[in-house]
Scaffold this motif. Structure first.
Motif, PDB file in Angstrom:
ATOM      1  N   SER A 146       0.973  -1.120   0.049  1.00  0.00           N
ATOM      2  CA  SER A 146       0.031  -0.075  -0.083  1.00  0.00           C
ATOM      3  C   SER A 146       0.940   1.220  -0.133  1.00  0.00           C
ATOM      4  O   SER A 146       0.563   2.375  -0.471  1.00  0.00           O
ATOM      5  CB  SER A 146      -0.937   0.042   1.189  1.00  0.00           C
ATOM      6  N   ARG A 147       2.189   1.186   0.391  1.00  0.00           N
ATOM      7  CA  ARG A 147       2.970   2.243   0.595  1.00  0.00           C
ATOM      8  C   ARG A 147       3.653   2.374  -0.713  1.00  0.00           C
ATOM      9  O   ARG A 147       4.278   3.504  -0.900  1.00  0.00           O
ATOM     10  CB  ARG A 147       4.077   2.223   1.902  1.00  0.00           C
ATOM     11  N   TYR A 148       3.836   1.468  -1.348  1.00  0.00           N
ATOM     12  CA  TYR A 148       4.801   1.388  -2.462  1.00  0.00           C
ATOM     13  C   TYR A 148       3.944   0.592  -3.686  1.00  0.00           C
ATOM     14  O   TYR A 148       4.172  -0.393  -4.246  1.00  0.00           O
ATOM     15  CB  TYR A 148       5.916   0.572  -2.318  1.00  0.00           C
ATOM     16  N   PRO A 149       2.676   1.485  -4.047  1.00  0.00           N
ATOM     17  CA  PRO A 149       1.933   0.550  -4.772  1.00  0.00           C
ATOM     18  C   PRO A 149       2.239   0.276  -6.250  1.00  0.00           C
ATOM     19  O   PRO A 149       1.637  -0.308  -6.765  1.00  0.00           O
ATOM     20  CB  PRO A 149       0.560   1.514  -4.983  1.00  0.00           C
ATOM     21  N   ARG A 150       3.456   0.907  -6.711  1.00  0.00           N
ATOM     22  CA  ARG A 150       3.884   0.622  -8.265  1.00  0.00           C
ATOM     23  C   ARG A 150       5.096  -0.485  -7.974  1.00  0.00           C
ATOM     24  O   ARG A 150       5.671  -0.765  -9.208  1.00  0.00           O
ATOM     25  CB  ARG A 150       4.088   1.635  -8.716  1.00  0.00           C
ATOM     26  N   THR A 151       5.106  -1.035  -6.704  1.00  0.00           N
ATOM     27  CA  THR A 151       6.445  -1.722  -6.581  1.00  0.00           C
ATOM     28  C   THR A 151       6.004  -3.311  -6.715  1.00  0.00           C
ATOM     29  O   THR A 151       7.151  -3.932  -7.502  1.00  0.00           O
ATOM     30  CB  THR A 151       7.214  -1.657  -5.250  1.00  0.00           C
ATOM     31  N   TYR A 152       5.070  -3.781  -6.219  1.00  0.00           N
ATOM     32  CA  TYR A 152       4.856  -5.166  -6.063  1.00  0.00           C
ATOM     33  C   TYR A 152       3.457  -5.586  -7.062  1.00  0.00           C
ATOM     34  O   TYR A 152       2.660  -4.853  -7.008  1.00  0.00           O
ATOM     35  CB  TYR A 152       4.586  -5.628  -4.641  1.00  0.00           C
ATOM     36  N   GLY A 153       3.687  -6.552  -7.966  1.00  0.00           N
ATOM     37  CA  GLY A 153       2.747  -6.964  -8.646  1.00  0.00           C
ATOM     38  C   GLY A 153       1.698  -8.138  -7.935  1.00  0.00           C
ATOM     39  O   GLY A 153       0.445  -8.200  -8.220  1.00  0.00           O
ATOM     40  N   GLN A 154       2.463  -8.849  -6.988  1.00  0.00           N
ATOM     41  CA  GLN A 154       1.961 -10.139  -6.501  1.00  0.00           C
ATOM     42  C   GLN A 154       2.059 -10.193  -5.156  1.00  0.00           C
ATOM     43  O   GLN A 154       3.254  -9.847  -4.580  1.00  0.00           O
ATOM     44  CB  GLN A 154       2.746 -11.582  -7.270  1.00  0.00           C
ATOM     45  N   LEU A 155       0.979 -10.565  -4.323  1.00  0.00           N
ATOM     46  CA  LEU A 155       0.876 -10.605  -2.886  1.00  0.00           C
ATOM     47  C   LEU A 155       0.427 -11.965  -2.533  1.00  0.00           C
ATOM     48  O   LEU A 155      -0.639 -12.571  -3.213  1.00  0.00           O
ATOM     49  CB  LEU A 155       0.211  -9.727  -2.399  1.00  0.00           C
ATOM     50  N   LEU A 156       1.005 -12.741  -1.557  1.00  0.00           N
ATOM     51  CA  LEU A 156       0.515 -14.002  -1.202  1.00  0.00           C
ATOM     52  C   LEU A 156       0.353 -13.954   0.360  1.00  0.00           C
ATOM     53  O   LEU A 156       1.528 -13.610   1.135  1.00  0.00           O
ATOM     54  CB  LEU A 156       1.478 -14.986  -1.338  1.00  0.00           C
ATOM     55  N   LEU A 157      -0.763 -14.022   0.869  1.00  0.00           N
ATOM     56  CA  LEU A 157      -1.124 -13.648   2.074  1.00  0.00           C
ATOM     57  C   LEU A 157      -1.884 -14.622   2.792  1.00  0.00           C
ATOM     58  O   LEU A 157      -2.835 -15.258   2.325  1.00  0.00           O
ATOM     59  CB  LEU A 157      -2.232 -12.087   2.035  1.00  0.00           C
ATOM     60  N   GLN A 158      -1.258 -15.007   3.806  1.00  0.00           N
ATOM     61  CA  GLN A 158      -1.822 -16.174   4.478  1.00  0.00           C
ATOM     62  C   GLN A 158      -2.263 -15.839   5.878  1.00  0.00           C
ATOM     63  O   GLN A 158      -1.504 -15.212   6.809  1.00  0.00           O
ATOM     64  CB  GLN A 158      -0.607 -17.411   4.638  1.00  0.00           C
ATOM     65  N   SER A 159      -3.416 -16.278   6.308  1.00  0.00           N
ATOM     66  CA  SER A 159      -4.152 -15.884   7.397  1.00  0.00           C
ATOM     67  C   SER A 159      -3.579 -14.448   8.042  1.00  0.00           C
ATOM     68  O   SER A 159      -3.237 -14.352   9.147  1.00  0.00           O
ATOM     69  CB  SER A 159      -3.724 -16.877   8.613  1.00  0.00           C
ATOM     70  N   GLY A 160      -3.925 -13.548   6.887  1.00  0.00           N
ATOM     71  CA  GLY A 160      -3.259 -12.173   7.646  1.00  0.00           C
ATOM     72  C   GLY A 160      -4.160 -11.624   8.792  1.00  0.00           C
ATOM     73  O   GLY A 160      -5.464 -11.781   8.784  1.00  0.00           O
ATOM     74  N   SER A 161      -3.337 -11.054   9.697  1.00  0.00           N
ATOM     75  CA  SER A 161      -4.114 -10.482  10.979  1.00  0.00           C
ATOM     76  C   SER A 161      -4.757  -9.190  10.651  1.00  0.00           C
ATOM     77  O   SER A 161      -4.431  -8.106  11.329  1.00  0.00           O
ATOM     78  CB  SER A 161      -2.893 -10.474  12.105  1.00  0.00           C
ATOM     79  N   PHE A 162      -5.771  -9.319   9.784  1.00  0.00           N
ATOM     80  CA  PHE A 162      -6.086  -7.958   9.297  1.00  0.00           C
ATOM     81  C   PHE A 162      -7.262  -7.680  10.048  1.00  0.00           C
ATOM     82  O   PHE A 162      -8.511  -7.166   9.662  1.00  0.00           O
ATOM     83  CB  PHE A 162      -6.583  -8.256   7.811  1.00  0.00           C
ATOM     84  N   ALA A 163      -6.849  -7.176  11.296  1.00  0.00           N
ATOM     85  CA  ALA A 163      -7.925  -6.599  12.313  1.00  0.00           C
ATOM     86  C   ALA A 163      -8.474  -5.101  11.917  1.00  0.00           C
ATOM     87  O   ALA A 163      -7.608  -4.452  11.341  1.00  0.00           O
ATOM     88  CB  ALA A 163      -7.329  -6.639  13.809  1.00  0.00           C
TER      89      ALA A 163
END
Lengths: 378, 309
Positions: free
Chosen positions: A264-281
């Protein structure tokens, strides 16, 4: 009652030899379609099954089996489920958490080990095991100065088999990378998937934070560390494809938060995210009740929920159905999709643990980084 | 007419040496390993396996030299690849529902006379789509060839002629497997089809695929699930009426007779022949003269051994 225990008691209370045979000749816990029976053997005043499944009591009592030192508990368990547990044994007034001595299947994590219950039909995926035919990648250490943290950081770098400096590779940055290696067999997984052409040969940077409860919870320094310090240190040393879509972040639990935050802070840097059981409280109303460690997480997720935008091309998310975070993860999926990102969300009958994350890696990696399998006929 | 021998993957057991020994030839052997892409030059294992000197044509890397000499050709090539990629995407948009409908109809139970015609019509639609796709691909290649003819750069032409001459002077050509799109692309770039058609060839896996009239991609056990087989490109057309299927044992879902029956009927009258490790099909004048460890998929979805014709 489980049919094997029923058969033990068919002719009345079993003698000690029959009990010994019952213990020696069976695999524990006793698994049958839709149910599982836990068995503890030993002198005790009370025995409880302790497991961490959202929505269920964390402790369930085992019942003593008449005329023996056996205790048993039968519970429903959907097929292909998996969860980790311990027994809580009360003896001489003292409570102790112990592994299931009758079950040799253990899962390890940074806090120690747990016994593993594998429901009917669960099999450890073959691609997580060492394959002697798969060429092995190598690990190298890279030390570099971090201006973001004002210290020196160390990475393990996975280089694929037949690595060549003349080629350029995709880069995957893995949070808690050493734990992924130790507890999720990441090296086997990478070796195997690359060997089978299911993912392209890639360089993987394994980062391990000295203070993840701070750095992985939405810390601006960490986002800068990844996207400036780490990327330039790796690019200076190894040949990388200079393409956002060839760059990915991986993280589990707080590592998932750290990955999403950095993207989110570098939105043009990463194309792919793999998020497992993210603690997205997050909190829609009032204050969250997850403790102060989650304060920065909630601030970040609330901020993103209020002002969402596309922060990557593709996001693979997974979460166990038996963990409380399933609610947060499910909530995030439509929000991410609405921003035009491709999102693959996978739920598993599993909980918040490394083996769950290990078992989902093939689906996630092959979706984010499809290999040349379709085109290659060796 | 020259002999063509198609083999399956050469691992874990290689049968290439046996195939070479079965041919009588006198002269140099050249190899095409462009499907290995940047590992093209690594022919030591291959050399050790057959124990006879070989010369690799290095088509993958020679193409880079040509592009350096002819930047206009590189641009033209990129344009063609871009068009082919986009065309494949568009083809897939129609292919997916058309295949799904054909499969569904093949699984239907009902009044046989009524159903049979609907099934036949559904398969015809898939076949028509494949034919249309092949026509579109051919048009793109033709356009490329026309525009390329206008580019005459002496240095590149010399390099191309050298490679053509090596093929013409060889007694046997070996075409290795690998990335099938890269392989056909490089062979096409050097316009070797006519020379190859005159030579005895032993080709394995992707090498066998490019010999046919159509290159068909398939994988029923991919990590993201089953995919419909796709026509990728036209092949060299040296071998007619055969769709070679390397790694068929592991890549095809033999448990689904519907899928297999559709595979067979979709590409008929070409026969879909498996090429697994140990397989061999020898052809002469477009007739199978001998075969071993290879099966043909029948229109019923069952398979039977490939026999000499």
């Amino acid at each position: 009652m489980n049919p094997i225990i029923q058969s033990l008691y068919r002719d009345g209370v079993p003698d000690p030899e029959a009990v010994n045979n019952f213990v020696d000749q069976n695999q524990f816990p006793l698994v049958e379609p839709g149910r599982v029976t836990f068995v503890y053997r030993g002198q005790a005043e009370e025995v409880y099954l302790r497991r961490w499944i959202a929505g269920l009591s964390t402790a369930q009592a085992l019942e003593p089996l008449e005329g023996s030192d056996l205790w048993a508990l039968t519970m429903e368990l959907p097929e292909k489920s998996r969860f980790e547990y311990k027994f809580e044994v009360v003896a001489n007034g003292a409570r102790k958490l112990v592994l299931d001595a009758l079950n040799g299947v253990l899962a390890h994590d940074p806090f120690g080990a747990n016994s593993v219950c594998q429901g009917y039909g669960y099999e450890r995926p073959g691609w997580t095991l060492h394959d002697p035919e798969a060429r092995s990648g190598s690990l190298a250490t890279l030390k570099f100065a971090s201006s973001s943290f004002q210290d020196t950081r160390e990475l393990e770098i996975y280089l694929p088999a037949r690595f060549r400096r003349s080629r350029a590779y995709p880069l995957l940055v893995v949070h808690d990378g050493l734990d992924y290696l130790r507890y999720a067999d990441l090296k086997n997984v990478l070796d195997n998937l690359i060997h089978r052409l299911e993912i392209p040969a890639m360089i993987v940077a394994l980062t391990q934070s000295p203070d993840r409860l701070v750095e992985y919870t939405g810390d601006e320094r960490h986002a800068r560390f990844l996207s400036e310090d780490l990327l330039s240190a790796v690019a200076a040393k190894f040949p990388l494809l200079d393409d956002r879509n060839a760059r990915g972040l991986v993280g589990a639990s707080f590592g998932g938060v750290a990955a999403l935050h950095a993207a989110s802070r570098y939105p043009r840097t990463y194309g792919q995210l793999l998020l497992q059981s993210g603690s997205f409280a997050f909190s829609d109303l009032g204050h969250h009740k997850k403790g102060p460690v989650f304060d920065p997480v909630v601030r970040f997720i609330n901020e993103y929920r209020n002002h969402p935008f596309a922060l990557a091309e593709k996001i693979y998310m997974s979460c166990g159905m038996y963990e409380s975070l399933i609610y947060e993860n499910r909530s995030l999926v439509p929000l991410l999709q609405d921003q035009g990102m491709q999102v693959f969300f996978e739920e598993a009958r599993d909980a918040h643990n490394w083996e769950n994350w290990r078992d989902r890696l093939r689906q996630g990696l092959t979706w984010l980084f499809p290999g040349p399998l379709w085109m290659v006929y060796e | 007419m020259a002999v063509q021998i198609m083999l399956g993957p050469q691992s874990p057991r290689a049968n290439l040496k046996n195939a070479i020994d079965s041919l009588s030839f006198n002269g140099p052997i050249v190899t095409i390993t462009a499907g290995w892409r940047d590992s093209e030059a690594e022919t030591d294992e291959l050399q050790a396996e057959i124990g006879i000197p070989i010369e690799d044509l290095n088509l993958y890397h020679q193409a880079e030299k040509i592009f350096a000499l002819e930047p206009e050709l590189r641009a033209l090539q990129r344009e063609r690849q871009g068009k082919l990629l986009e065309l494949q995407r568009l083809y897939r948009i129609r292919l997916t529902p058309t295949m799904a409908a054909a499969r569904k109809l093949l699984r239907e139970k009902g009044e046989p006379d009524l159903l049979r015609l609907e099934q036949r019509a559904a398969i015809s639609q898939v076949r028509a789509l494949d034919r249309h796709h092949v026509r579109r691909i051919s048009a793109i290649h033709q356009d490329f060839d026309t525009r390329r003819a206008a580019l005459l750069i002496p240095g590149a032409a010399t390099l191309r002629q050298t490679i053509k001459r090596k093929v013409a002077d060889s007694a046997l050509v070996l075409i290795a497997g690998g990335h099938v799109a890269v392989l056909i692309n490089r062979i096409r770039l050097f316009r070797l089809a006519d020379e190859l058609a005159q030579k005895p060839i032993i080709a394995w896996s992707a090498g066998a695929m490019v010999l046919g009239e159509r290159i068909v991609l398939f994988h029923d056990d991919a990590p993201q699930g089953k995919r419909d087989a796709e026509v990728l490109d036209t092949g060299l057309g040296i071998v007619k009426n055969i769709i070679p299927l390397p790694h068929a044992k592991s890549r095809l879902d033999w448990s689904s007779r519907t899928r297999m029956a559709l595979f067979s009927r979709r590409f008929a009258p070409a026969i879909c022949c498996t090429l697994d490790n140990g397989s061999m099909i020898q052809m002469e004048n477009n007739r199978i003269t001998s075969a071993s460890h290879s099966s043909v998929i029948m229109r019923t979805g069952w398979k039977k051994s490939v026999k000499a014709q």
